[in-house]
Design a protein around this motif. Structure first.
Motif, short mmCIF file in Angstrom:
data_model
loop_
_atom_site.label_atom_id
_atom_site.label_comp_id
_atom_site.label_asym_id
_atom_site.label_seq_id
_atom_site.Cartn_x
_atom_site.Cartn_y
_atom_site.Cartn_z
N ALA A 16 32.34 48.15 44.29
CA ALA A 16 32.92 48.72 43.22
C ALA A 16 33.88 49.78 43.63
CB ALA A 16 31.94 49.46 42.07
N GLY A 17 35.21 49.67 42.80
CA GLY A 17 36.10 50.50 43.34
C GLY A 17 37.30 49.98 44.28
N GLY A 18 36.74 48.73 45.01
CA GLY A 18 37.66 48.18 45.94
C GLY A 18 38.81 47.33 45.50
N SER A 19 39.57 46.46 45.92
CA SER A 19 40.65 45.72 45.80
C SER A 19 40.47 44.21 46.36
CB SER A 19 41.93 46.54 46.25
OG SER A 19 42.16 47.65 45.68
N LEU A 20 41.15 43.55 45.50
CA LEU A 20 41.29 42.18 45.80
C LEU A 20 42.69 41.67 45.74
CD1 LEU A 20 38.11 40.17 45.38
CD2 LEU A 20 38.98 40.63 47.52
N LYS A 21 43.40 40.68 46.37
CA LYS A 21 44.51 39.97 45.96
C LYS A 21 44.43 38.67 46.02
CE LYS A 21 49.60 39.82 46.73
NZ LYS A 21 50.69 40.23 47.54
N LEU A 22 44.59 37.80 44.75
CA LEU A 22 44.31 36.30 44.70
C LEU A 22 45.71 35.79 44.72
CD1 LEU A 22 41.75 36.49 41.54
CD2 LEU A 22 41.27 36.72 43.91
N ASN A 38 56.44 29.31 45.60
CA ASN A 38 55.65 28.63 44.66
C ASN A 38 54.21 29.13 44.60
OD1 ASN A 38 57.71 26.58 44.16
ND2 ASN A 38 57.01 25.37 45.88
N THR A 39 53.99 30.39 44.46
CA THR A 39 52.68 30.95 44.38
C THR A 39 52.89 31.99 43.43
OG1 THR A 39 52.47 30.43 46.76
CG2 THR A 39 51.20 32.26 45.86
N VAL A 40 51.73 32.46 42.92
CA VAL A 40 51.54 33.43 41.72
C VAL A 40 50.22 34.19 42.36
CG1 VAL A 40 50.63 34.11 39.61
CG2 VAL A 40 52.22 31.98 39.95
N TYR A 41 50.53 35.51 42.23
CA TYR A 41 49.51 36.50 42.79
C TYR A 41 49.06 37.34 41.64
CZ TYR A 41 52.23 35.43 46.94
OH TYR A 41 52.71 34.84 48.04
N LEU A 42 47.68 37.70 41.90
CA LEU A 42 47.01 38.86 41.24
C LEU A 42 46.40 39.82 42.00
CD1 LEU A 42 46.37 39.28 38.03
CD2 LEU A 42 44.15 38.36 38.57
N GLN A 43 46.91 40.95 42.12
CA GLN A 43 46.71 42.29 42.57
C GLN A 43 45.54 43.00 41.72
OE1 GLN A 43 46.96 43.29 45.90
NE2 GLN A 43 45.40 44.65 45.50
N MET A 44 44.39 43.24 42.16
CA MET A 44 43.27 43.86 41.33
C MET A 44 43.01 45.02 42.08
SD MET A 44 41.34 40.48 40.14
CE MET A 44 40.44 40.11 41.20
N ASN A 45 42.88 46.22 41.51
CA ASN A 45 42.44 47.44 42.07
C ASN A 45 41.27 48.00 41.24
OD1 ASN A 45 44.61 47.14 44.01
ND2 ASN A 45 45.96 48.15 42.66
N SER A 46 40.79 48.95 41.75
CA SER A 46 39.65 49.59 40.90
C SER A 46 38.58 48.93 40.51
CB SER A 46 40.08 50.41 40.03
OG SER A 46 41.13 51.51 40.57
N LEU A 47 38.12 47.75 41.23
CA LEU A 47 37.41 46.62 40.58
C LEU A 47 36.04 47.02 40.18
CD1 LEU A 47 38.29 43.88 42.98
CD2 LEU A 47 38.56 43.61 40.48
N GLN A 48 35.45 46.64 39.15
CA GLN A 48 34.00 47.10 38.58
C GLN A 48 33.03 45.79 38.41
OE1 GLN A 48 33.59 50.49 38.19
NE2 GLN A 48 35.78 50.73 39.12
N PRO A 49 31.96 46.15 38.52
CA PRO A 49 30.97 44.92 38.19
C PRO A 49 31.39 44.03 37.19
CG PRO A 49 29.69 47.11 38.85
CD PRO A 49 31.24 47.49 38.73
N GLU A 50 31.84 44.55 36.14
CA GLU A 50 32.07 43.54 34.93
C GLU A 50 33.45 42.73 35.06
OE1 GLU A 50 31.78 46.95 35.05
OE2 GLU A 50 33.21 48.01 33.82
N ASP A 51 33.97 43.07 36.48
CA ASP A 51 35.04 42.12 36.56
C ASP A 51 34.58 40.82 37.42
OD1 ASP A 51 36.83 44.95 37.37
OD2 ASP A 51 37.17 43.80 35.69
N THR A 52 33.37 40.90 37.73
CA THR A 52 32.70 39.56 38.41
C THR A 52 32.80 38.43 37.44
OG1 THR A 52 30.94 41.01 39.56
CG2 THR A 52 30.70 38.69 39.17
N VAL A 108 35.14 35.93 42.22
CA VAL A 108 34.98 37.25 42.72
C VAL A 108 33.96 38.11 42.23
CG1 VAL A 108 36.25 39.47 41.88
CG2 VAL A 108 37.68 37.50 42.26
N THR A 109 33.20 38.48 43.04
CA THR A 109 31.92 39.40 42.93
C THR A 109 32.09 40.98 43.32
OG1 THR A 109 30.66 37.17 43.31
CG2 THR A 109 29.57 39.17 43.43
N VAL A 110 31.89 41.51 42.24
CA VAL A 110 31.98 43.15 42.37
C VAL A 110 30.44 43.64 42.45
CG1 VAL A 110 33.04 45.19 41.93
CG2 VAL A 110 34.14 43.10 41.36
N SER A 111 30.20 44.51 43.54
CA SER A 111 28.90 44.94 43.45
C SER A 111 28.81 46.34 43.27
CB SER A 111 28.17 44.89 45.20
OG SER A 111 29.00 45.33 46.02
N SER A 112 27.94 46.94 42.85
CA SER A 112 27.65 48.20 42.43
C SER A 112 27.28 49.13 43.44
CB SER A 112 26.78 48.37 40.76
OG SER A 112 25.58 47.88 41.10
#
Length: 117
Positions: free
Chosen positions: A14-20, A76-90, A113-117
Motif C-alpha cells: 500500500a502506498g506503492g506505485s506500478l506502471k502498466l 503503439n503502447t498505452v500506459y497507466l501510471q498508478m501511484n498511492s495504491l491501496q488494497p482496494e485497487d487489487t 495487480v495486488t496491493v498488500s496492506s
C-alpha cells in the motif's frame, strides 16, 4: 484486428506505485479511444481511465489524482501510471480500444495487480 497485451502488474505494498503497459500488435494512431479497465473478484469490470487520439483523458472518481493514462502512438503502447495504491485497487487490469461502432473491443488476458496492506 489489433491485439492488445497488458503487462506490468505485480504485488506492491500500500502506498506503492506500478506502471502498466498495453502493447498493440498494430498501429493505434487511428484508434480514437483507448482505455484501462479493472475487475476485482466478485465485482463487475469498471473503467479506470481513457484517452483519445488527441490526448484528452478521463478518469474514474476512485482513481483521480492517483493515476495517469498516456499513449505513445509511435510505440503503439498505452500506459497507466498508478501511484498511492491501496488494497482496494487489487484487480485484474485490462486495456481495450473503442471500435468505430462505439463499442469496446474484445478482452485480453489482463495483468494482475495486488496491493498488500
Amino acid at each position: 484486428q489489433v491485439q492488445l497485451v497488458e503487462s506490468g502488474g505485480g504485488l506492491v505494498q500500500a502506498g506503492g506505485s506500478l506502471k502498466l503497459s498495453c502493447a498493440a500488435s498494430g498501429s493505434i494512431g487511428s484508434i480514437n479511444s483507448m482505455g484501462w479497465f479493472r475487475q476485482a473478484p466478485g465485482k463487475q469490470r469498471e473503467l479506470v481511465a481513457s484517452i483519445t487520439s488527441g490526448g484528452s483523458t478521463t478518469y474514474a472518481d476512485f482513481v483521480k489524482g492517483r493515476v495517469t493514462i498516456s499513449r505513445d502512438n509511435a510505440k503503439n503502447t498505452v500506459y497507466l501510471q498508478m501511484n498511492s495504491l491501496q488494497p482496494e485497487d487489487t484487480a485484474v487490469y485490462y486495456c481495450n480500444r473503442k471500435r468505430t461502432s462505439g463499442l469496446w473491443g474484445s478482452w485480453g488476458q489482463g495483468t494482475q495487480v495486488t496491493v498488500s496492506s
